[in-house]
Design an enzyme around this catalytic site. Structure first.
Site, PDB file in Angstrom:
ATOM      1  N   GLU A 278       0.862  -1.200   0.000  1.00 39.94           N
ATOM      2  CA  GLU A 278       0.000   0.000   0.000  1.00 39.94           C
ATOM      3  C   GLU A 278       0.884   1.230   0.000  1.00 39.94           C
ATOM      4  O   GLU A 278       1.052   1.895   1.015  1.00 39.94           O
ATOM      5  CB  GLU A 278      -0.926   0.005   1.233  1.00 39.94           C
TER       6      GLU A 278
ATOM      7  N   HIS B  99      -9.216   1.566  -0.265  1.00 36.56           N
ATOM      8  CA  HIS B  99      -8.316   2.434   0.518  1.00 36.56           C
ATOM      9  C   HIS B  99      -9.123   3.519   1.227  1.00 36.56           C
ATOM     10  O   HIS B  99     -10.140   3.984   0.716  1.00 36.56           O
ATOM     11  CB  HIS B  99      -7.284   3.071  -0.430  1.00 36.56           C
TER      12      HIS B  99
ATOM     13  N   ASP C 148       2.514   2.002   3.840  1.00 37.80           N
ATOM     14  CA  ASP C 148       1.817   3.268   3.646  1.00 37.80           C
ATOM     15  C   ASP C 148       2.823   4.404   3.440  1.00 37.80           C
ATOM     16  O   ASP C 148       2.658   5.503   3.972  1.00 37.80           O
ATOM     17  CB  ASP C 148       0.858   3.591   4.803  1.00 37.80           C
TER      18      ASP C 148
END
Lengths: 383, 383
Positions: A49, A216, A343
């Protein structure tokens, strides 16, 4: 409280707790000996991600923020300062850099590959034609990044749910022509959720292509954001998870997975909290408690909510680098449904790696979380 | 998935996982040997989130539902059928019965005491004067129930936050004159949250009286309910927890606990999910990440969010009778912050007891969860 403080509790717990009166025995039984901390085996680290942006996206967001103050209060509140504040310049720069700087960060922390996706809220805030256009351009750009570093990057396509048919076609183009590995959708599209049948054409395409959709987070929609507009609650600290978990719950309860049983969604942040609630959700929804009986004749789905979660979702560790939560999630979902994510650039790569390293895991399970689950899900070939 | 199926996982996990890079080492260190399943020691079972209603409350709710369709869409959706459906008659009857039937259920499952409170949303949906009047009457009635069975019932007072000063006085009266043990507040009061300074007079009273406030769920407010009005998501299966955890987060971030450092809140449902998020909340709020820097000059509080949670909240097991989640919560919060609750009559007493019995706990910790934590918090004297 000091999160860097290391203290060890002198007791052990029988993990059979995770399986007693639990539906998750089969998943938990996949866990192999939890004895080691820190990686010992030889394997790759794939982070799934990881955000990027294009200068054009920033420009178009800025234009939208200047002209449309009403439609997206969460976007206004969070992104107006984000796009202009000196405090966030470092993050903006790292979002744009899909080259040497990013590779340096990856090398420093032993990250072999980032699965890139356009940063939230992507194209979903724009008018339909603008969103379609920006998604295509962004996917073309992403394909170039991947071409330049084929062993370091893979990508998920941006799509514009504003035009469901075209989103499906763009996903096909992205997978077949651009070699992208799935799609990212940043939760609601101007207050609308993907459980609406008009969006199912997109699921048909994803299932036919056998690629996952990353659901997301983004700020809650105008229809629910008001109580979140205090204390920064609309953002990544709270509202993001509320918004995304609600979206996942809508998908689970809508029957969409009866229509598309092989469809796979990815949820970040260790499943946006949903794993904590699985038996309660089953008890309150599938069993037709008084709530449901009294409320509305909800069509009973083929499976319980937790079964859809186990069959149609996998989760990523992004932003929840916390051994107790990861251990809990592992005990419930097993090692085949959890994937490593950072992230980047919103979270420090070092912390994301530390979270996995500090969790007692067998080498076999660590390899699944870091590498092989992602290789299978995205059909990657790392050499 | 079959929740009644018993399966045991043949592995153990070092609980040091809960303390590594965790702020919760001190709490977790209070856990004593986790070796036994099922109670062996001699102790009382006190259930702390147990609902009752009066016929007058049902009547007044029905009148309100017939005349005011706009102000409370969640209340309309959930309670209109609840108050009239044959499917829910059994629950309505059990809410009204604070006598022989309830005692029989308690005896059958070995419950020594129920801490009673008026069922959600209590008086908070009414106009101010009606709410004040109903709270007083309900508290008088509750005191009579407790008088009739002083070793089987204790009570939490209803208050009407619509009139904060009067709510504070009613709490004083309830504790001093009626021997009630704290207050219950069913989350938002017509869209308003307790972090607003006008409500702090109530906190002043609670802190001075040294009694806790149970922050109980209800349907989300009109300002955020729209996306929850599908699939029954406004109710106990999802919206209740979203609403209540948001309310708790507002309290934590507002600074109210800097003003009232000894104030204690109780959250049901194993903390409404918040324990899962503690380090992420700290990382996103207390550390002034870009989100907060860029957004608004939020006043830095004296402590991190997780520290307020540890210092000013305790949690109850109501409705989350799941050994993996309880084990996780225990590893994070320790055995002094977790209390047994059933959520009678909405949840079966047998399941609530089973959840504790099936969790590996020392007798010392089991006694805290079932008995002594409640005795201390509510200053009970069971003989």
């Amino acid at each position: 409280m000091d999160f860097s403080k290391r203290a060890f509790l002198k007791t052990t717990i029988d993990l059979s707790v995770s399986a007693v009166v639990s539906p998750f025995a089969a998943a938990a039984a996949q866990i192999t000996n939890h004895t080691t901390k820190a990686s010992k085996g030889v394997f790759k680290k794939i982070a799934i991600e990881e955000a990027f942006a294009t200068p054009e996206l920033f420009d178009e967001w800025s234009k939208l923020l200047a002209t449309d103050a009403e439609r997206e209060p969460g976007f206004q509140k969070l992104y107006k300062p984000f796009l202009s504040s000196p405090a966030t310049k470092g993050i903006r720069d790292r979002l744009i850099d899909v080259g040497a700087g990013r590779i340096r960060d990856m090398d420093r922390h032993g990250i072999d590959m980032q699965i890139l996706s356009i940063t939230t809220p992507g194209v979903q805030v724009f008018s339909t034609n603008k969103a379609i256009d920006l998604a295509m351009k962004s996917n073309d750009q992403l394909a170039e990044f991947v071409c330049a570093y084929p062993q370091r990057y893979a990508g998920l396509a941006a799509v514009a749910p504003q035009a469901p048919d075209k989103a499906a076609r763009e996903l096909e183009r992205s997978v077949k022509d651009l070699n992208l590995k799935g799609a990212i959708i940043n939760s609601h599209t101007q207050g609308e959720y993907l459980d609406q049948p008009k969006y199912w054409v997109l699921f048909e395409a994803a299932q036919a292509l056998d690629v996952p959709i990353y659901l997301h987070p983004r700020t809650p929609s105008k229809e629910m954001i008001q109580p979140f507009l205090s204390y920064g609650l609309e953002g990544a600290g709270w509202g993001f998870a509320v918004e995304t978990s609600l979206h996942a719950m809508r998908l689970i309860l809508s029957g969409v997975f009866d229509e598309f049983p092989k469809l796979k969604f990815i949820l970040g942040h260790l499943g946006e909290g949903i794993p904590f609630w699985l038996p309660r959700i089953d008890s309150r929804f599938a069993n037709r408690t008084w709530t449901m009986d009294a409320l509305e004749p909800v069509k009973l789905r083929q499976k319980k909510p937790s079964e859809y979660f186990m069959d149609n979702f996998v989760i990523a560790t992004s932003g929840v680098n916390w051994p107790p939560a990861l251990t809990f999630a592992l005990s419930v979902l097993g090692p085949d449904r959890i994937l490593f994510a950072i992230d980047y650039p919103y979270e420090p790569t070092a912390k994301a790696v530390e979270g996995i390293e500090n969790t007692p895991l067998s080498d076999a399970d660590r390899k699944k979380i870091y590498q092989t689950n992602a290789e299978k899900l995205f059909k990657l070939k790392l050499t």
